[in-house]
Motif scaffolding. Structure first.
Motif, short mmCIF file in Angstrom:
data_model
loop_
_atom_site.label_atom_id
_atom_site.label_comp_id
_atom_site.label_asym_id
_atom_site.label_seq_id
_atom_site.Cartn_x
_atom_site.Cartn_y
_atom_site.Cartn_z
N LEU A 1 -18.73 12.90 49.09
CA LEU A 1 -19.65 13.34 48.01
C LEU A 1 -18.76 14.57 47.18
CD1 LEU A 1 -23.34 13.62 47.86
CD2 LEU A 1 -21.78 15.26 46.56
N ASP A 2 -18.56 14.05 45.83
CA ASP A 2 -17.79 14.93 45.00
C ASP A 2 -18.68 15.72 44.11
OD1 ASP A 2 -15.92 16.18 43.28
OD2 ASP A 2 -14.28 14.92 43.88
N LEU A 3 -18.61 16.86 44.09
CA LEU A 3 -19.76 17.54 43.15
C LEU A 3 -18.62 18.59 42.53
CD1 LEU A 3 -22.35 18.16 41.55
CD2 LEU A 3 -22.91 19.71 43.16
N ASN B 1 -19.41 15.14 36.26
CA ASN B 1 -19.92 13.79 37.02
C ASN B 1 -19.96 14.39 38.39
OD1 ASN B 1 -20.00 12.18 34.57
ND2 ASN B 1 -17.82 12.35 34.71
N PHE B 2 -20.51 13.58 39.43
CA PHE B 2 -20.11 13.48 40.69
C PHE B 2 -20.02 12.16 41.22
CE2 PHE B 2 -24.02 11.92 42.90
CZ PHE B 2 -24.96 11.97 42.16
N GLU C 1 -19.33 6.73 40.16
CA GLU C 1 -19.59 7.95 39.41
C GLU C 1 -20.98 8.12 38.79
OE1 GLU C 1 -15.78 9.52 38.00
OE2 GLU C 1 -16.69 9.30 35.98
N ILE D 1 -24.08 13.99 35.68
CA ILE D 1 -25.27 15.03 35.92
C ILE D 1 -25.97 15.22 34.75
CG2 ILE D 1 -25.94 17.13 36.92
CD1 ILE D 1 -23.21 16.75 38.44
N LEU E 1 -31.71 19.53 41.69
CA LEU E 1 -30.36 19.10 41.65
C LEU E 1 -29.84 18.30 42.89
CD1 LEU E 1 -27.32 19.14 40.14
CD2 LEU E 1 -26.91 21.24 41.38
N ILE F 1 -28.80 14.37 43.50
CA ILE F 1 -27.57 13.82 44.26
C ILE F 1 -27.73 13.12 45.34
CG2 ILE F 1 -25.69 14.85 45.45
CD1 ILE F 1 -25.91 17.01 43.56
N PHE G 1 -17.40 20.33 47.12
CA PHE G 1 -18.34 21.19 46.41
C PHE G 1 -17.33 21.98 45.64
CE2 PHE G 1 -20.99 24.88 45.94
CZ PHE G 1 -22.05 24.34 45.17
#
Ligand code: ADP
Ligand code: MG
Length: 411
Positions: A16-18, A22-23, A44, A47, A59, A63, A92
């Motif tokens: 998971l790429d925040l 976007n994440f 994708e 947010i 938040l 997610i 993160f």
């Protein structure tokens, strides 16, 4: 953090790429040293802006819900062995005080985020609690940031990768350092002798960085005044905003858009970097695309060719300044690890790869070519022939999944 040299990880892992606007959620099926990445899928999600400045629960619930939905679509090609828990690498990309491979506390928000009650909290535990609330049975086994993920993913594909650089909404870099060159490291030396340094270079500031009145005003009015100064000169969140400020000044002082200053131009961040890029790349003889953008964004329908040329020139100046400063940062890392010139013993310079990722580098061609050209200038012809800048598309997601695998509870 020690970089795993294993490379023979097997199985299904999530990431998971925040990091910004976007994440991304991603799953990979790793097939070991031979097959590497057998299959990967990602999604994708953007947010909603109000969540960037809301509460941490809102938040993370958002997610975790998106992640749970993604897990539900896992197909037959992915195999989770019976009785195992799904595992996740969490990218993160904000400054973190890393307390273990799978925990770390937030030092400060950057890039337009300002979520309440998060500074000093463990980001993995916030995510884990949210996953639990969603009924999602998954364990975070690695916490990384995008540079470290990109470095790990890049090295997995190409052993000559020495550094990873992110040029996206924000900017940062990580590189591989000899552990004995790190004065503050007091633990056991890793077997490989190498450690990853996450530079957090976006926070660099120095009297030598030439700040214009536009930079100073933008910084002053930002969510984090006095901080992330290098980032504010270079990265995608800010370049368009600098252009807007210059245009606004010219509108006031030189009636660039006529007698009335267009009110839309007064609005901070109305000119986004992708729009700046589109204007900058307009090569039509009458700068038609640029004219249409000005109409859309500034609300001025009929701009003269001269005004369009001036606008394009401003985009050029701001992009070139950012790109050259970014290249100087990359050069400084090469210098630190001794890859900026030929070895003094007369041997050949080893192939040196920089893994680059981020929407700014990927999509803003004039920007990325200027980064590369400047790097060549700084290195000189001979050394630069051994240095490769490589786009590591979504390298950080795969890298995070890889680190989740190498730190699996079952490994
Ligand atoms: P992050 O992970 O930091 O959110 P990404 O790597 O997804 O960032 O990159 C998104 C950023 O890249 C955007 O904020 C924008 O500034 C920049 N970007 C995206 N598309 C373009 C484009 N076509 N031209 C210039 N910049 C772009
Ligand atoms: Mg990113």
């Amino acid at each position: 953090m020690e970089l795993s040299r294993a490379g023979d990880e097997h199985g299904l892992f999530y990431a998971l790429d925040l990091g910004g606007t976007n994440f991304r959620v991603l799953r990979v099926q790793l097939g070991g040293r031979e097959k590497r990445v057998v299959k990967q899928q990602y999604e994708e999600v953007s947010i909603p802006p109000h969540l960037m400045v809301g509460t941490s629960m809102e938040l993370f619930d958002f997610i975790a819900a998106a992640l749970a939905k993604f897990v539900d679509t896992e197909g037959e090609d992915f195999h989770l062995p019976e009785g195992r828990q799904r595992e996740l690498g969490f990218t993160f990309s904000f400054p973190v005080n890393q307390t273990s491979i799978s925990s770390g506390t937030l030092i400060k928000w950057t890039k337009g985020f300002s979520v309440n009650g998060m500074v000093g909290e463990d980001v993995v535990s916030e995510l884990s609690k949210a996953m639990e609330r969603q009924g999602l049975d998954m364990k975070v086994t690695a916490l990384v940031n995008d540079t470290v993920g990109t470095l790990a993913g890049g090295r997995y594909m190409d052993n000559d990768v020495v550094a990873a650089v992110i040029l996206g909404t924000g900017t940062n870099a990580a590189y591989v350092e000899h552990a004995n060159a790190i004065p503050k490291w007091t633990g056991l030396l890793p077997k490989s002798g190498n450690m990853v340094i996450n530079t957090e270079w976006g926070s660099f500031k120095s009297e030598k960085l030439p700040l214009s009145e536009y930079d100073k005003a933008m910084d002053f009015e930002s969510l984090n005044p006095g901080e992330q100064i290098y980032e504010k000169l270079i990265s995608g969140m800010y370049l368009g905003e600098i252009v807007r400020r210059i245009l606004l000044k010219l509108a006031h002082d030189a009636s660039l858009f006529g007698d009335v200053v267009p009110s839309k131009l007064e609005q901070p961040f109305v000119l986004r970097t992708p729009d700046m890029s589109a204007m900058h790349h307009d090569s039509s003889h009458d700068l038609k695309i640029l004219g249409a953008k000005l109409k859309d964004i500034v609300g001025v329908a009929d701009t003269s060719l001269e005004v369009r040329y001036i606008t394009r020139h401003i985009c050029d100046l701001v992009a070139e300044r950012g790109a050259r400063l970014a290249a100087a940062g990359i050069y400084s890392i090469l210098k630190k690890v001794g890859r900026d010139k030929l070895p003094i013993n007369g041997s050949k310079m080893p192939r040196t790869v920089i893994a680059l990722d981020g929407g700014l580098y990927e999509h803003y061609k004039k920007f990325s070519s200027c980064v590369e050209a400047t790097l060549t200038d700084l290195l000189g012809e001979e050394a630069s022939s051994s240095v490769v800048a490589k786009l590591a598309n979504d390298g950080s997601g795969i890298g995070a999944a890889l680190l989740a695998a190498s730190h699996s509870q079952y490994a």
